[in-house]
Motif scaffolding. Structure first.
Motif, PDB file in Angstrom:
ATOM      1  N   GLN A 151       0.830  -1.205   0.000  1.00 46.70           N
ATOM      2  CA  GLN A 151       0.000   0.000   0.000  1.00 46.70           C
ATOM      3  C   GLN A 151       0.868   1.261   0.000  1.00 46.70           C
ATOM      4  OE1 GLN A 151      -2.711  -0.730   3.252  1.00 46.70           O
ATOM      5  NE2 GLN A 151      -4.054  -1.957   1.950  1.00 46.70           N
ATOM      6  N   ASP A 152       1.990   1.222   0.718  1.00 48.51           N
ATOM      7  CA  ASP A 152       2.919   2.352   0.699  1.00 48.51           C
ATOM      8  C   ASP A 152       3.497   2.547  -0.703  1.00 48.51           C
ATOM      9  OD1 ASP A 152       4.393   4.485   1.956  1.00 48.51           O
ATOM     10  OD2 ASP A 152       6.162   3.191   1.889  1.00 48.51           O
ATOM     11  N   TYR A 153       3.889   1.452  -1.360  1.00 42.77           N
ATOM     12  CA  TYR A 153       4.397   1.548  -2.731  1.00 42.77           C
ATOM     13  C   TYR A 153       3.330   2.127  -3.661  1.00 42.77           C
ATOM     14  CZ  TYR A 153       8.652  -1.269  -1.852  1.00 42.77           C
ATOM     15  OH  TYR A 153       9.872  -1.736  -1.425  1.00 42.77           O
ATOM     16  N   GLN A 154       2.068   1.784  -3.435  1.00 44.18           N
ATOM     17  CA  GLN A 154       0.995   2.343  -4.267  1.00 44.18           C
ATOM     18  C   GLN A 154       0.872   3.850  -4.045  1.00 44.18           C
ATOM     19  OE1 GLN A 154      -2.677  -0.267  -4.654  1.00 44.18           O
ATOM     20  NE2 GLN A 154      -1.492  -1.387  -3.087  1.00 44.18           N
ATOM     21  N   ARG A 155       0.925   4.262  -2.789  1.00 49.20           N
ATOM     22  CA  ARG A 155       0.851   5.704  -2.497  1.00 49.20           C
ATOM     23  C   ARG A 155       2.033   6.458  -3.111  1.00 49.20           C
ATOM     24  NH1 ARG A 155      -1.754   3.653   2.091  1.00 49.20           N
ATOM     25  NH2 ARG A 155       0.148   3.228   3.255  1.00 49.20           N
ATOM     26  N   GLN A 156       3.223   5.821  -3.148  1.00 49.09           N
ATOM     27  CA  GLN A 156       4.413   6.445  -3.741  1.00 49.09           C
ATOM     28  C   GLN A 156       4.359   6.470  -5.264  1.00 49.09           C
ATOM     29  OE1 GLN A 156       8.218   4.818  -2.434  1.00 49.09           O
ATOM     30  NE2 GLN A 156       7.274   4.183  -0.509  1.00 49.09           N
ATOM     31  N   GLY A 157       3.491   5.667  -5.869  1.00 53.20           N
ATOM     32  CA  GLY A 157       3.423   5.567  -7.322  1.00 53.20           C
ATOM     33  C   GLY A 157       4.340   4.510  -7.906  1.00 53.20           C
ATOM     34  N   LYS A 158       5.032   3.761  -7.053  1.00 52.70           N
ATOM     35  CA  LYS A 158       5.917   2.697  -7.550  1.00 52.70           C
ATOM     36  C   LYS A 158       5.123   1.473  -8.000  1.00 52.70           C
ATOM     37  CE  LYS A 158      10.377   3.420  -5.430  1.00 52.70           C
ATOM     38  NZ  LYS A 158      11.418   2.870  -6.266  1.00 52.70           N
ATOM     39  N   LEU A 159       4.054   1.170  -7.285  1.00 50.62           N
ATOM     40  CA  LEU A 159       3.185   0.042  -7.636  1.00 50.62           C
ATOM     41  C   LEU A 159       1.929   0.633  -8.252  1.00 50.62           C
ATOM     42  CD1 LEU A 159       2.442  -2.924  -7.675  1.00 50.62           C
ATOM     43  CD2 LEU A 159       1.897  -2.785  -5.236  1.00 50.62           C
ATOM     44  N   ARG A 160       1.889   0.624  -9.594  1.00 49.33           N
ATOM     45  CA  ARG A 160       0.826   1.315 -10.325  1.00 49.33           C
ATOM     46  C   ARG A 160      -0.473   0.533 -10.374  1.00 49.33           C
ATOM     47  NH1 ARG A 160       1.923   4.307 -15.011  1.00 49.33           N
ATOM     48  NH2 ARG A 160       3.646   5.733 -14.766  1.00 49.33           N
ATOM     49  N   HIS A 161      -0.372  -0.789 -10.549  1.00 46.93           N
ATOM     50  CA  HIS A 161      -1.553  -1.652 -10.668  1.00 46.93           C
ATOM     51  C   HIS A 161      -1.282  -2.955  -9.933  1.00 46.93           C
ATOM     52  CE1 HIS A 161      -3.240   0.964 -13.750  1.00 46.93           C
ATOM     53  NE2 HIS A 161      -2.030   0.990 -14.289  1.00 46.93           N
ATOM     54  N   LEU A 162      -2.331  -3.492  -9.317  1.00 50.17           N
ATOM     55  CA  LEU A 162      -2.199  -4.737  -8.563  1.00 50.17           C
ATOM     56  C   LEU A 162      -3.493  -5.522  -8.715  1.00 50.17           C
ATOM     57  CD1 LEU A 162      -0.622  -6.478  -6.492  1.00 50.17           C
ATOM     58  CD2 LEU A 162      -1.617  -5.046  -4.686  1.00 50.17           C
ATOM     59  N   TRP A 163      -3.390  -6.726  -9.266  1.00 53.56           N
ATOM     60  CA  TRP A 163      -4.540  -7.596  -9.454  1.00 53.56           C
ATOM     61  C   TRP A 163      -4.250  -8.974  -8.889  1.00 53.56           C
ATOM     62  CZ3 TRP A 163      -2.635  -4.699 -13.560  1.00 53.56           C
ATOM     63  CH2 TRP A 163      -3.465  -3.683 -14.025  1.00 53.56           C
ATOM     64  N   ARG A 164      -5.231  -9.563  -8.217  1.00 52.16           N
ATOM     65  CA  ARG A 164      -5.123 -10.950  -7.773  1.00 52.16           C
ATOM     66  C   ARG A 164      -5.396 -11.846  -8.976  1.00 52.16           C
ATOM     67  NH1 ARG A 164      -5.045 -13.404  -3.236  1.00 52.16           N
ATOM     68  NH2 ARG A 164      -5.672 -11.596  -2.009  1.00 52.16           N
ATOM     69  N   VAL A 165      -4.683 -12.960  -9.065  1.00 50.37           N
ATOM     70  CA  VAL A 165      -4.979 -13.975 -10.066  1.00 50.37           C
ATOM     71  C   VAL A 165      -6.046 -14.873  -9.448  1.00 50.37           C
ATOM     72  CG1 VAL A 165      -4.072 -15.883 -11.426  1.00 50.37           C
ATOM     73  CG2 VAL A 165      -2.643 -13.868 -11.025  1.00 50.37           C
ATOM     74  N   ALA A 166      -7.211 -14.912 -10.057  1.00 51.62           N
ATOM     75  CA  ALA A 166      -8.337 -15.658  -9.495  1.00 51.62           C
ATOM     76  C   ALA A 166      -7.978 -17.131  -9.303  1.00 51.62           C
ATOM     77  CB  ALA A 166      -9.558 -15.534 -10.403  1.00 51.62           C
ATOM     78  N   GLY A 167      -8.298 -17.625  -8.109  1.00 48.89           N
ATOM     79  CA  GLY A 167      -8.087 -19.039  -7.822  1.00 48.89           C
ATOM     80  C   GLY A 167      -6.671 -19.424  -7.455  1.00 48.89           C
ATOM     81  N   ARG A 168      -5.787 -18.455  -7.313  1.00 49.44           N
ATOM     82  CA  ARG A 168      -4.384 -18.752  -6.975  1.00 49.44           C
ATOM     83  C   ARG A 168      -3.894 -17.766  -5.928  1.00 49.44           C
ATOM     84  NH1 ARG A 168      -1.117 -18.541 -12.404  1.00 49.44           N
ATOM     85  NH2 ARG A 168       0.568 -18.698 -10.915  1.00 49.44           N
ATOM     86  N   THR A 169      -2.826 -18.134  -5.257  1.00 47.84           N
ATOM     87  CA  THR A 169      -2.159 -17.195  -4.356  1.00 47.84           C
ATOM     88  C   THR A 169      -1.082 -16.506  -5.190  1.00 47.84           C
ATOM     89  OG1 THR A 169      -2.562 -18.736  -2.551  1.00 47.84           O
ATOM     90  CG2 THR A 169      -1.042 -16.953  -2.112  1.00 47.84           C
TER      91      THR A 169
END
Length: 92
Positions: free
Chosen positions: A32-50
Motif C-alpha cells: 500500500q505504501d508503494y501504491q501511495r508512492q506511485g511505484k506500484l501502479r496496478h495490482l490484481w489478484r490472479v483468481a483461484g491462486r495465491t
C-alpha cells in the motif's frame, strides 16, 4: 521504467501460522505504501491462486530489484518479470 510481474507466493508448509500472519500484514502495508508512492501502479489478484499480476514504475532495473526484494514475502515469491516499453499504437 515499467515492469509487469506475475508473483506467486510459495510459503513452506511448516511455516508457523503466526509468522505467516506477520509476513502478510507487513506485505500489505508495504504494498500500500508503494501504491501511495506511485511505484506500484496496478495490482490484481490472479483468481483461484495465491498470485498477483502487478505493474511497477521504477527508475531502472536496479531500483525495481531493490523495491521488489524489500517485500517481506520476497524469499517466498516466484516472480516472472516483463520489462515494458510504450507501444507505438497506444493512445495514452
Amino acid at each position: 521504467m515499467l515492469f509487469c510481474t506475475l508473483m506467486t507466493v510459495k510459503l513452506p508448509p511448516d511455516l508457523p501460522a503466526e509468522r505467516v500472519q506477520t509476513l502478510r500484514a507487513a506485505e500489505t502495508a508495504l504494498a500500500q505504501d508503494y501504491q501511495r508512492q506511485g511505484k506500484l501502479r496496478h495490482l490484481w489478484r490472479v483468481a483461484g491462486r495465491t498470485a498477483n499480476v502487478s505493474v511497477w514504475d521504477c527508475a531502472d532495473a536496479d531500483d525495481f530489484h531493490a523495491t521488489v526484494s524489500a517485500l517481506p514475502l520476497f524469499p517466498y515469491l516466484e516472480i516472472e518479470v516483463l520489462p515494458l516499453a510504450r507501444h507505438p499504437s497506444a493512445l495514452d
